[in-house]
Design an enzyme around this catalytic site. Structure first.
Site, PDB file in Angstrom:
ATOM      1  CD  GLU A 176      -3.072  -0.899   2.117  1.00 16.02           C
ATOM      2  OE1 GLU A 176      -2.814  -0.158   3.040  1.00 16.02           O
ATOM      3  OE2 GLU A 176      -4.259  -1.498   1.914  1.00 16.02           O
TER       4      GLU A 176
ATOM      5  CD  GLU B  70      -4.014  -5.384   2.728  1.00 16.61           C
ATOM      6  OE1 GLU B  70      -4.991  -4.993   3.607  1.00 16.61           O
ATOM      7  OE2 GLU B  70      -2.833  -5.434   2.726  1.00 16.61           O
TER       8      GLU B  70
END
Ligand code: GLA
Length: 672
Positions: free
Chosen positions: A151, A309
C-alpha cells in the site's frame, strides 16, 4: 514478456504473518489453510526487522521454512519485499530518513511506513533488502508473484523535508525545463509576489500563513505520486532482474478514504493489478462502494485483477468498526469477483494477539475454528473453487465514467467557490443510479479511446486539458451521448481558469455559457422545475447559465436564479451533450440519467428487481452472471435456457432463484 499469476482457478488466501507466532502454530496454519481451500498467501510484508537484523546481515531461516512449508502443502506464495516497515536500527543510523509533516514536525519510527519517500538512504536500504529477498527466492517453487512493498503512500504519501524539497525541484525541472520562467508561468506566481528567481527558492507547500498557490499544490500531489512510483518501479526492476518470469504487483487502494496516487500512471508498470478494499462503517450501502471500486480497478487493469486485501469482519481503524452481518462476507467477496477479481484475499490469515492490529478481523479469528467467520471462510473457499472457470473473463460495458486524479486533486484544493465539493462523492452520486439500474460501467481517462461506448459521463471534471476536452467533444460529435457535471472544464492542466465563461472547455459541446457560479449553502437546496419529478431540488451548486444552442430540460424554480436553466441538452454533431449545472436530489438525478441512458440506447445487463445486483463477466465460451441479493428477500432473475448455476452445479433453465441475502453465479454458454 507477459507475466501472469500461475495459480490455477481463482486465488484464495490472505496476508500470512507466521513470524507473529511460534513455529508450533505453523502446522495448524497449513492444515486449516488446506481445509479452507487457500491456494495463495502473501508473506513477508512486514518482516524486514527479522530478515535483516542489522545492516547487510540477513537471517532467512524463518522465511526459508515458511516457504518450504507452504510449498509442501500446495500453497503458493506472493512474496513481499518488506520495505513498508524499515527496522528501528535503520532509523537510528539514518534519522534523516524519517518523514517531516506539513507543519515541520519530524515523525518518529515505531509504527510502519514512517520514511521519507525521497530519502536516498531509504531507497538504498529498500533496494538492498529487495535484492537479497529476490536473489534468495527467485527460484523457490512456492513463489508465484512478487508483492512489492505494501500500500504505497498509505501513511506517508507526502514528506515535506529538505530532501523532499530537492527532489520536488528535480521533478519540476524535468517538467518545466531549467529556466524557472516556465514554472512561474504555469503557477501564475506574479500573484501574491510568489515569483521564483532561483530553483532553490522553490519549496514543498509547507504550512504557511495563507493559502498556497493552487498549481504549486497540484504539482506537489503529482510529484508525490511519481516519487512513490519511482520507488515501486526501482524495486520491481530488482525483482525482475533476479526472476524475469515472476509477475510483480503492489496493492492499490482504490477505496473511499485514499486518493494520493494517480493509479492510471501506476497500473501499466505492474504485471498484475491488485487492490485492497475496506468497507466504511458509516456507508449504509457499501455494496455500491465495492462495485464502484471494482469497476475502477478492472478499468485500471484493463481486465481481471486481484483483490489483495479486504476483511472478514470489522477493521480496527475507524471510530466504530462495524462487523459484517449474516451472508455479508460471501456477498462482499463474490461482488469483487463479479467486478473482475480473479482472486480474493484478506488481511490477514490469523488474527493477531499483539500489536496495533490485534482487534482487526481475520480469516481465523481469535475464537478459532468454532466461529461464524471461520465457517464462512471455509464455505467461501469452496465457492471460489466452484467458480474456477470464471478466471480470465471480464466485464463489458457501453457506459464509461471519466475518472481523473488531477481533476480530483484540483477540485479539492482550498479556496474553491465551494469547499463542499468532493470528487468521489460526486462520482458516486452519478454511479448510484447506474448501479441501481444494473448498467455495466467502465472508468476511463478523459483522453481514452471511447469508441466502445455509447454513453460517457463526466460527473466531475474540474480540470481537463485541451486533448481530453476535445476527445469528449469528438465522442458526442461522432454520435455518442455525453453528460457533464457542474464545474467541469473550468481549468486547464495548470489549474488556470479557462476564460470567456463556464464550463470553460465544454461550452461549445454543451451549447451553454455561464457567467457566474452560485454555490448552494449546505442544507439550502434550490427547487427545480421542467422535465423532472415533482418536488425536484438541486444541491451544492447552481450557476447563471445561458443557452447557446442547447435546450433547457429543467430550470431553477426559486432563488436568485429562478427561471435559469439547470439541466440542458444539446444536439451536437451526430450525438448529444447534456449538462447538469447542479447536483439534483437522488431521485431526480436517477430520472435524468435514466433519460440520458435510454437516449443512448444503453440497457441493464439483465432486468432484475430493485436491490438485486446483476453483473456479467464475459469469457470466450460463456457469460457468467453474478446475481447478488441485497434486499434480504431473495429473487428470481431470467437466464438462458441452457444456464447452469455454478455454486450448486445445478442447471437453471430460464431463470435463477437467489436465496435471501445470497449469491448465485450462472454460466450462460455463448455462441448459441
Ligand atoms: C491495510 C494494510 C494491512 C492492514 C489493513 C487493515 O490494508 O495493507 O497491512 O493494516 O490495512 O485494514
Amino acid at each position: 514478456m507477459k507475466r501472469t499469476l500461475s495459480v490455477p482457478g481463482l486465488a484464495y488466501g490472505g496476508d500470512y504473518n507466521p513470524e507473529q507466532w511460534p513455529e508450533e502454530v505453523w502446522a495448524e496454519d497449513m492444515r486449516l489453510m488446506r481445509e479452507a481451500g487457500v491456494n495463495l498467501v502473501s508473506v513477508g510484508i512486514f518482516s524486514w526487522a527479522l530478515l535483516e537484523p542489522s545492516e547487510g546481515v540477513y537471517d532467512f531461516s524463518r522465511l526459508d521454512k515458511v516457504l518450504d512449508l507452504l510449498h509442501d502443502n500446495g500453497i503458493a506464495a506472493d512474496l513481499a519485499t518488506p520495505t513498508a516497515a524499515p527496522p528501528a536500527w535503520f532509523f537510528r543510523a539514518h534519522p534523516e530518513a524519517l518523514p517531516t509533516d506539513r507543519d515541520g514536525r519530524t515523525l518518529s519510527y515505531g509504527s510502519r511506513q514512517t520514511f521519507c519517500p525521497s530519502s536516498p538512504a531509504y531507497r538504498e536500504a529498500a533496494l538492498r533488502i529487495a535484492r537479497a529477498v529476490a536473489e534468495r527466492y527467485a527460484d523457490h517453487p512456492a513463489v508465484v508473484m512478487w508483492h512489492v512493498h505494501n500500500e504505497y503512500g498509505c501513511h506517508n504519501a507526502a514528506c515535506y523535508c529538505d530532501t523532499s524539497a530537492a527532489a520536488f525541484r528535480r521533478w519540476l525541472r524535468a517538467r518545466y525545463g531549467d529556466d524557472p520562467a516556465a514554472l512561474n508561468d504555469a503557477w501564475g506566481t506574479t500573484f501574491w509576489s510568489q515569483w521564483y528567481y532561483d530553483w532553490e527558492e522553490v519549496l514543498p507547500p509547507r504550512a504557511t500563513g495563507a493559502v498556497p498557490n493552487p498549481t504549486h499544490q497540484l504539482d506537489w500531489r503529482r510529484f508525490c505520486s511519481d516519487e512513490l512510483l519511482s520507488l515501486c518501479t526501482a524495486e520491481r526492476d530488482v525483482l525482475r532482474a533476479a526472476a524475469p518470469s515472476v509477475p510483480a504487483t503492489t496493492n492499490f487502494m482504490v477505496m473511499a478514504n485514499f486518493e494520493a496516487l494517480d493509479y492510471w500512471r501506476w497500473a501499466p508498470e505492474l504485471d498484475v493489478v491488485s487492490n485492497d478494499h475496506y468497507l466504511m462503517s458509516t456507508d449504509p450501502e457499501s455494496e455500491i462502494d465495492i462495485a464502484l471500486s471494482g469497476d475502477v480497478v478492472r478499468s485500471l487493469a484493463g481486465g481481471p485483477w486481484l483483490l489483495m486485501e479486504h476483511s472478514t469482519g470489522a477493521v480496527n481503524w475507524q471510530p466504530v468498526n462495524r462487523a459484517k452481518g449474516p451472508g455479508e462476507l460471501r456477498r462482499n467477496a463474490l461482488a469483487h469477483v463479479a467486478r473482475g477479481a480473479d482472486g480474493v484475499a484478506y488481511f490477514q490469515w490469523r488474527a493477531a494477539k499483539a500489536g496495533a492490529e490485534q482487534w482487526h478481523s481475520a480469516m481465523l479469528p481469535h475464537a478459532g475454528t468454532d466461529s461464524r467467520i471461520w465457517q464462512d471462510v471455509v464455505r467461501l473457499g469452496a465457492d471460489l473453487k466452484a467458480l474456477a472457470e470464471v478466471r480470465g473473463s471480464t466485464g463489458t460495458a457501453e457506459v464509461a465514467v471519466v475518472w481523473d486524479w488531477d481533476a480530483r486533486w484540483a477540485l479539492e484544493l482550498p479556496s474553491q467557490p465551494s469547499g463542499e465539493l468532493r470528487f468521489l462523492e460526486l462520482v458516486r452520486s452519478w454511479y448510484e443510479p447506474l448501479w441501481r439500474s444494473g448498467v455495466a460501467v467502465d472508468f476511463v481517462r478523459p483522453d481514452a479511446d471511447l469508441s466502445a461506448y455509447r454513453l460517457v459521463l463526466a460527473p466531475s471534471l474540474y480540470l481537463v486539458d485541451d486533448a481530453g476536452a476535445a476527445n469528449l467533444a469528438a465522442f458526442a460529435e461522432g454520435g455518442g451521448t455525453l453528460a457533464v457535471g457542474f464545474h467541469s472544464g473550468a481549468v486547464d492542466e495548470n489549474c488556470h481558469v479557462r476564460l470567456g465563461g463556464y464550463p470553460g472547455a465544454f461550452r461549445d459541446v454543451l451549447g451553454v455559457r455561464s457567467d457566474e457560479p452560485f454555490p448552494l449553502l449546505p442544507g439550502a437546496p434550490v427547487g427545480l422545475s421542467g422535465a423532472v419529478p415533482e418536488g425536484a431540488t438541486g444541491t451544492l451548486w447552481s450557476e447563471r447559465l445561458r443557452l447557446e444552442g442547447a435546450e433547457a430540460v429543467a430550470s431553477y424554480a426559486d432563488g436568485p436564479l429562478a427561471g435559469v436553466p439547470a439541466v440542458t441538452r444539446h444536439g451536437y454533431g451526430a450525438g448529444a451533450a447534456w449538462y447538469l449545472a447542479t447536483l439534483p436530489d437522488p431521485d431526480t438525478l436517477a430520472a435524468v440519467l435514466d433519460r440520458v441512458r435510454s437516449e443512448a440506447g444503453v440497457e441493464p445487463v439483465r432486468s432484475a428487481p430493485a436491490g438485486v445486483e446483476v453483473v456479467r463477466r464475459r469469457g470466450p465460451e460463456a457469460d457468467y452472471l453474478f446475481v447478488i441479493d441485497h434486499t434480504g428477500r431473495g429473487a428470481s432473475v431470467p437466464v438462458a435456457a441452457d444456464a447452469t448455476e455454478l455454486l450448486t452445479g445445478k442447471e437453471t433453465p430460464g431463470s435463477v432463484t437467489v436465496a435471501p441475502g445470497d449469491v448465485a453465479v450462472v454460466r450462460e454458454p455463448r455462441g448459441r
